[in-house]
Design a protein around this motif. Structure first.
Motif, PDB file in Angstrom:
ATOM      1  N   GLY A  52      -1.703   7.060  -6.125  1.00  0.00           N
ATOM      2  CA  GLY A  52      -0.712   8.126  -6.058  1.00  0.00           C
ATOM      3  C   GLY A  52      -1.155   9.362  -6.813  1.00  0.00           C
ATOM      4  N   THR A  53      -1.690   9.180  -8.006  1.00  0.00           N
ATOM      5  CA  THR A  53      -2.146  10.307  -8.823  1.00  0.00           C
ATOM      6  C   THR A  53      -3.193  11.134  -8.081  1.00  0.00           C
ATOM      7  OG1 THR A  53      -1.711   9.101 -10.878  1.00  0.00           O
ATOM      8  CG2 THR A  53      -3.252  10.946 -10.991  1.00  0.00           C
ATOM      9  N   ALA A  54      -4.094  10.444  -7.389  1.00  0.00           N
ATOM     10  CA  ALA A  54      -5.160  11.144  -6.655  1.00  0.00           C
ATOM     11  C   ALA A  54      -4.596  12.026  -5.546  1.00  0.00           C
ATOM     12  CB  ALA A  54      -6.137  10.124  -6.069  1.00  0.00           C
ATOM     13  N   GLU A  55      -3.396  11.690  -5.056  1.00  0.00           N
ATOM     14  CA  GLU A  55      -2.777  12.463  -3.971  1.00  0.00           C
ATOM     15  C   GLU A  55      -1.620  13.326  -4.473  1.00  0.00           C
ATOM     16  OE1 GLU A  55      -3.751  12.549  -0.811  1.00  0.00           O
ATOM     17  OE2 GLU A  55      -5.410  11.142  -1.161  1.00  0.00           O
ATOM     18  N   GLY A  56      -1.480  13.412  -5.793  1.00  0.00           N
ATOM     19  CA  GLY A  56      -0.384  14.206  -6.348  1.00  0.00           C
ATOM     20  C   GLY A  56       0.968  13.540  -6.200  1.00  0.00           C
ATOM     21  N   ARG A  57       0.968  12.219  -6.083  1.00  0.00           N
ATOM     22  CA  ARG A  57       2.203  11.461  -5.929  1.00  0.00           C
ATOM     23  C   ARG A  57       2.314  10.438  -7.056  1.00  0.00           C
ATOM     24  NH1 ARG A  57       1.788   9.010  -0.092  1.00  0.00           N
ATOM     25  NH2 ARG A  57       3.756   8.076  -0.774  1.00  0.00           N
ATOM     26  N   THR A  58       3.495   9.855  -7.214  1.00  0.00           N
ATOM     27  CA  THR A  58       3.692   8.870  -8.282  1.00  0.00           C
ATOM     28  C   THR A  58       2.946   7.574  -7.984  1.00  0.00           C
ATOM     29  OG1 THR A  58       5.868   9.780  -8.767  1.00  0.00           O
ATOM     30  CG2 THR A  58       5.402   7.565  -9.604  1.00  0.00           C
ATOM     31  N   ARG A  59       3.062   7.093  -6.760  1.00  0.00           N
ATOM     32  CA  ARG A  59       2.461   5.817  -6.373  1.00  0.00           C
ATOM     33  C   ARG A  59       2.247   5.811  -4.869  1.00  0.00           C
ATOM     34  NH1 ARG A  59       3.061   0.339  -8.209  1.00  0.00           N
ATOM     35  NH2 ARG A  59       4.522   1.029  -9.808  1.00  0.00           N
ATOM     36  N   ILE A  60       1.215   5.120  -4.427  1.00  0.00           N
ATOM     37  CA  ILE A  60       1.033   4.811  -3.007  1.00  0.00           C
ATOM     38  C   ILE A  60       0.865   3.306  -2.902  1.00  0.00           C
ATOM     39  CG2 ILE A  60      -0.390   5.083  -0.952  1.00  0.00           C
ATOM     40  CD1 ILE A  60      -1.162   7.853  -1.917  1.00  0.00           C
ATOM     41  N   LYS A  61       1.751   2.675  -2.185  1.00  0.00           N
ATOM     42  CA  LYS A  61       1.755   1.221  -2.109  1.00  0.00           C
ATOM     43  C   LYS A  61       0.602   0.710  -1.244  1.00  0.00           C
ATOM     44  CE  LYS A  61       5.811  -0.664  -1.768  1.00  0.00           C
ATOM     45  NZ  LYS A  61       7.100  -1.110  -1.178  1.00  0.00           N
ATOM     46  N   VAL A  62      -0.087  -0.321  -1.738  1.00  0.00           N
ATOM     47  CA  VAL A  62      -1.144  -0.983  -0.968  1.00  0.00           C
ATOM     48  C   VAL A  62      -0.483  -1.925   0.027  1.00  0.00           C
ATOM     49  CG1 VAL A  62      -3.076  -2.594  -1.087  1.00  0.00           C
ATOM     50  CG2 VAL A  62      -2.834  -0.812  -2.828  1.00  0.00           C
ATOM     51  N   VAL A  63      -0.945  -1.893   1.278  1.00  0.00           N
ATOM     52  CA  VAL A  63      -0.317  -2.694   2.325  1.00  0.00           C
ATOM     53  C   VAL A  63      -1.104  -3.962   2.674  1.00  0.00           C
ATOM     54  CG1 VAL A  63       0.562  -2.701   4.693  1.00  0.00           C
ATOM     55  CG2 VAL A  63       0.833  -0.665   3.272  1.00  0.00           C
ATOM     56  N   PRO A  64      -2.405  -3.901   2.971  1.00  0.00           N
ATOM     57  CA  PRO A  64      -3.101  -5.118   3.419  1.00  0.00           C
ATOM     58  C   PRO A  64      -3.087  -6.221   2.361  1.00  0.00           C
ATOM     59  CG  PRO A  64      -4.393  -3.149   3.894  1.00  0.00           C
ATOM     60  CD  PRO A  64      -3.286  -2.721   2.990  1.00  0.00           C
ATOM     61  N   ARG A  65      -2.772  -7.424   2.794  1.00  0.00           N
ATOM     62  CA  ARG A  65      -2.715  -8.550   1.868  1.00  0.00           C
ATOM     63  C   ARG A  65      -4.075  -8.786   1.204  1.00  0.00           C
ATOM     64  NH1 ARG A  65       0.275 -13.532   1.067  1.00  0.00           N
ATOM     65  NH2 ARG A  65       1.813 -12.853   2.591  1.00  0.00           N
ATOM     66  N   ASP A  66      -5.151  -8.730   1.986  1.00  0.00           N
ATOM     67  CA  ASP A  66      -6.462  -9.022   1.397  1.00  0.00           C
ATOM     68  C   ASP A  66      -6.840  -8.000   0.332  1.00  0.00           C
ATOM     69  OD1 ASP A  66      -6.823  -6.963   3.181  1.00  0.00           O
ATOM     70  OD2 ASP A  66      -8.517  -7.851   4.238  1.00  0.00           O
ATOM     71  N   GLU A  67      -6.426  -6.753   0.528  1.00  0.00           N
ATOM     72  CA  GLU A  67      -6.705  -5.734  -0.489  1.00  0.00           C
ATOM     73  C   GLU A  67      -5.861  -5.977  -1.733  1.00  0.00           C
ATOM     74  OE1 GLU A  67      -6.678  -0.857  -1.112  1.00  0.00           O
ATOM     75  OE2 GLU A  67      -6.255  -1.721   0.863  1.00  0.00           O
ATOM     76  N   MET A  68      -4.600  -6.352  -1.548  1.00  0.00           N
ATOM     77  CA  MET A  68      -3.743  -6.670  -2.687  1.00  0.00           C
ATOM     78  C   MET A  68      -4.341  -7.811  -3.521  1.00  0.00           C
ATOM     79  SD  MET A  68       0.031  -6.590  -0.889  1.00  0.00           S
ATOM     80  CE  MET A  68       0.927  -6.876  -2.429  1.00  0.00           C
ATOM     81  N   VAL A  69      -4.806  -8.855  -2.822  1.00  0.00           N
ATOM     82  CA  VAL A  69      -5.376 -10.007  -3.508  1.00  0.00           C
ATOM     83  C   VAL A  69      -6.683  -9.628  -4.199  1.00  0.00           C
ATOM     84  CG1 VAL A  69      -6.366 -12.314  -3.180  1.00  0.00           C
ATOM     85  CG2 VAL A  69      -4.249 -11.665  -1.988  1.00  0.00           C
ATOM     86  N   LEU A  70      -7.523  -8.858  -3.505  1.00  0.00           N
ATOM     87  CA  LEU A  70      -8.810  -8.453  -4.074  1.00  0.00           C
ATOM     88  C   LEU A  70      -8.612  -7.663  -5.366  1.00  0.00           C
ATOM     89  CD1 LEU A  70     -11.898  -8.405  -3.601  1.00  0.00           C
ATOM     90  CD2 LEU A  70     -11.575  -6.219  -2.424  1.00  0.00           C
ATOM     91  N   VAL A  71      -7.691  -6.699  -5.340  1.00  0.00           N
ATOM     92  CA  VAL A  71      -7.426  -5.892  -6.537  1.00  0.00           C
ATOM     93  C   VAL A  71      -6.854  -6.769  -7.647  1.00  0.00           C
ATOM     94  CG1 VAL A  71      -6.011  -4.038  -7.478  1.00  0.00           C
ATOM     95  CG2 VAL A  71      -7.097  -3.743  -5.235  1.00  0.00           C
ATOM     96  N   SER A  72      -5.915  -7.652  -7.291  1.00  0.00           N
ATOM     97  CA  SER A  72      -5.250  -8.485  -8.290  1.00  0.00           C
ATOM     98  C   SER A  72      -6.201  -9.474  -8.946  1.00  0.00           C
ATOM     99  CB  SER A  72      -4.091  -9.256  -7.637  1.00  0.00           C
ATOM    100  OG  SER A  72      -3.109  -8.384  -7.129  1.00  0.00           O
ATOM    101  N   ARG A  73      -7.171  -9.982  -8.200  1.00  0.00           N
ATOM    102  CA  ARG A  73      -8.075 -11.016  -8.713  1.00  0.00           C
ATOM    103  C   ARG A  73      -9.398 -10.447  -9.233  1.00  0.00           C
ATOM    104  NH1 ARG A  73      -7.171 -16.375  -7.308  1.00  0.00           N
ATOM    105  NH2 ARG A  73      -9.424 -16.773  -7.071  1.00  0.00           N
ATOM    106  N   ALA A  74      -9.502  -9.119  -9.233  1.00  0.00           N
ATOM    107  CA  ALA A  74     -10.745  -8.479  -9.696  1.00  0.00           C
ATOM    108  C   ALA A  74     -10.992  -8.826 -11.167  1.00  0.00           C
ATOM    109  CB  ALA A  74     -10.664  -6.977  -9.523  1.00  0.00           C
ATOM    110  N   GLN A  75     -12.253  -9.044 -11.501  1.00  0.00           N
ATOM    111  CA  GLN A  75     -12.624  -9.349 -12.879  1.00  0.00           C
ATOM    112  C   GLN A  75     -12.654  -8.061 -13.704  1.00  0.00           C
ATOM    113  OE1 GLN A  75     -13.043 -12.540 -13.959  1.00  0.00           O
ATOM    114  NE2 GLN A  75     -12.389 -13.053 -11.874  1.00  0.00           N
ATOM    115  N   GLY A  76     -12.253  -8.202 -14.964  1.00  0.00           N
ATOM    116  CA  GLY A  76     -12.318  -7.073 -15.863  1.00  0.00           C
ATOM    117  C   GLY A  76     -11.087  -6.199 -15.795  1.00  0.00           C
TER     118      GLY A  76
END
Length: 461
Positions: free
Chosen positions: A437-461
């Motif tokens: 969202g910040t990159a687009e001048g907005r508060t938040r942009i919701k992630v839609v694809p399930r695989d992307e949500m899981v990938l971000v959530s399970r990322a190391q570090g």
């Protein structure tokens, strides 16, 4: 000291409130709670069932976040009950389970033509514009004239999103694909139909007032709908909410005809009879009957039939629960049969039942899957309190799990290759969406694809 290992299936408000209430309740045993949800992120219908331009309602997430962030409740997201874990699995690792899976399907509307192409359930549309990962990324928005059947808050949410210009939603968290779809929408007129009068609506004054603030959208009401009988006048005089709704609607009656590019029409005393085929299998019109007050707060048909051209229709006549594998289900009412949250099983010997309405020990329900899709957050809390009270008092009938350690369920999920997400993962996803969202001048942009949500959530570090 006895310890309760509790599984809660459903990480929306109902499930989180149940966990919080149990942890704060008077009891003589320790508690360890695991929340499971089929979605990678928590909060259920608050995240995926509330229109994105409702920041005040979405503020409920702040209270729910505070509960989870205490650290005394574990969260397992992206876990499908019945596939990744079963009722038998829960019996091996927990003393009891509370089902808080809500009601997310559209209730049926039994009128001819409701299955024509261009006819949609409101719940599916809400899931699309809220970025639910299990729904298509695109939505057909070619219709110029649209009907919405229903007079509740969901009907107004759907109508408002259809009528609102996409650029006016950029201050919200709508996903990029939803913005693109709404930006290309051809809609000019949205018609909302309710079979009863203005004093019998189910939406709240807050929802109604929001319609009047939509830029470049005219609200159209019809004088013929305001010929009140004594029952309607009594409702206005005796009920503050009805009084406010009546006041708002009558102010709109006084407005001069506008010149906005879009119009939102409110039709009362209009009972849908049929969705008319345009000759190609698509929605072409809605046929409805004018109703009239019956003198007792209800309505009767007048026999006057009208028809209005439309190219799409959304039914917003309620939600309906979904069955869960191995769990009793009332197909008529769309709920898990229960007595104050204690799940009941009707005469199946495989569950040790000896007759109708026998308690299914160790199994509980709360929220909409318990009582049906009615009521607000206050009802959800009282629901949870009732269920938790019985859970505590049923200590002697809890399951006796073979492997109750907290690590055992983690090991099970790992062995089955389940890519589950946890609370730390949600925090990562939360920060990722805020950064988008910040990159687009907005508060938040919701992630839609399930695989992307899981990938971000399970990322190391």
């Amino acid at each position: 000291m006895t310890k309760l290992r509790l599984a809660i299936v459903g990480a929306g408000p109902a499930g989180i409130y149940a966990a919080d209430i149990l942890l704060k309740a008077e009891r003589n045993f320790e508690v360890s709670i695991d929340l499971f949800d089929h979605l990678p992120a928590p909060y259920g219908l608050v995240r995926y069932g509330v229109a994105p331009d409702h920041p005040r309602i979405k503020g409920i997430i702040t209270a729910l976040r505070d509960v989870l962030d205490r650290g005394d409740i574990r969260v397992f997201g992206n876990v499908q009950f019945g596939r990744d874990v079963t009722l038998d699995d829960l019996k091996k690792h927990y003393n009891a389970v509370i089902f808080a899976t809500g009601a997310v399907r559209d209730a049926d509307l039994d009128i001819p033509g409701i299955d024509l192409e261009g006819s949609y359930g409101a719940a599916r549309f809400v899931s699309w514009f809220d970025g639910h990962p299990d729904f298509p990324r695109t939505w057909p928005l070619e219709a110029r004239e649209v009907a919405v059947i229903g007079n509740g808050n969901v009907a107004l949410d759907v109508s408002r999103i259809l009528a609102k210009h996409a650029d006016d939603l950029l201050s919200t968290e709508i996903p990029a694909n939803v913005y693109a779809g709404l930006k290309a929408s051809a809609v000019t007129d949205v018609h909302v139909f309710g079979r009863r009068g203005p004093t019998s609506v189910k939406f709240t004054p807050l929802e109604l007032r929001e319609l009047g603030d939509l830029p470049d959208v005219d609200i159209v009401v019809y004088d013929e709908d305001f010929d009140y009988d004594d029952a309607a006048r009594d409702a206005v005089a005796s009920n503050k909410q009805v009084f406010v709704i009546d006041k708002v609607l009558n102010k709109w009656r006084e407005r001069p005809a506008g010149t906005a590019s879009r119009r939102l029409h409110l039709h009362f005393f209009a009972k849908p009879l049929e969705i008319v085929d345009d000759g190609t299998g698509r929605v072409g019109a809605i046929r409805y009957e004018r109703t009239a007050p019956d003198g007792q707060g209800g309505v009767v048909g007048t026999g006057e039939i009208r028809e209005l051209p439309i190219q799409a229709v959304y039914r917003a006549v309620g939600y309906f629960g979904s069955p869960l594998p191995g769990v009793p289900f009332d197909k008529k009412h769309g709920v898990i049969p229960n007595r104050e949250g204690q799940v009941l099983w009707k005469g199946d010997p495989s569950f040790g039942s000896k007759g109708a309405n026998t308690q299914m020990y160790g199994v509980y329900a709360t929220g909409w899957i318990k009582r049906g899709p009615v009521g607000l957050i206050g009802h959800t809390k009282s629901d949870a309190m009732e269920t938790v009270r019985h859970l505590i008092n049923d200590l002697g009938n809890w399951w006796r799990p073979e492997s109750p350690s907290e690590q055992s369920i983690v090991t099970l999920l790992d062995e089955r290759g389940v890519e589950y997400t946890n609370l730390d993962g949600w925090h990562k996803l939360d920060q990722y969406e805020l950064a988008l969202g910040t990159a687009e001048g907005r508060t938040r942009i919701k992630v839609v694809p399930r695989d992307e949500m899981v990938l971000v959530s399970r990322a190391q570090g």
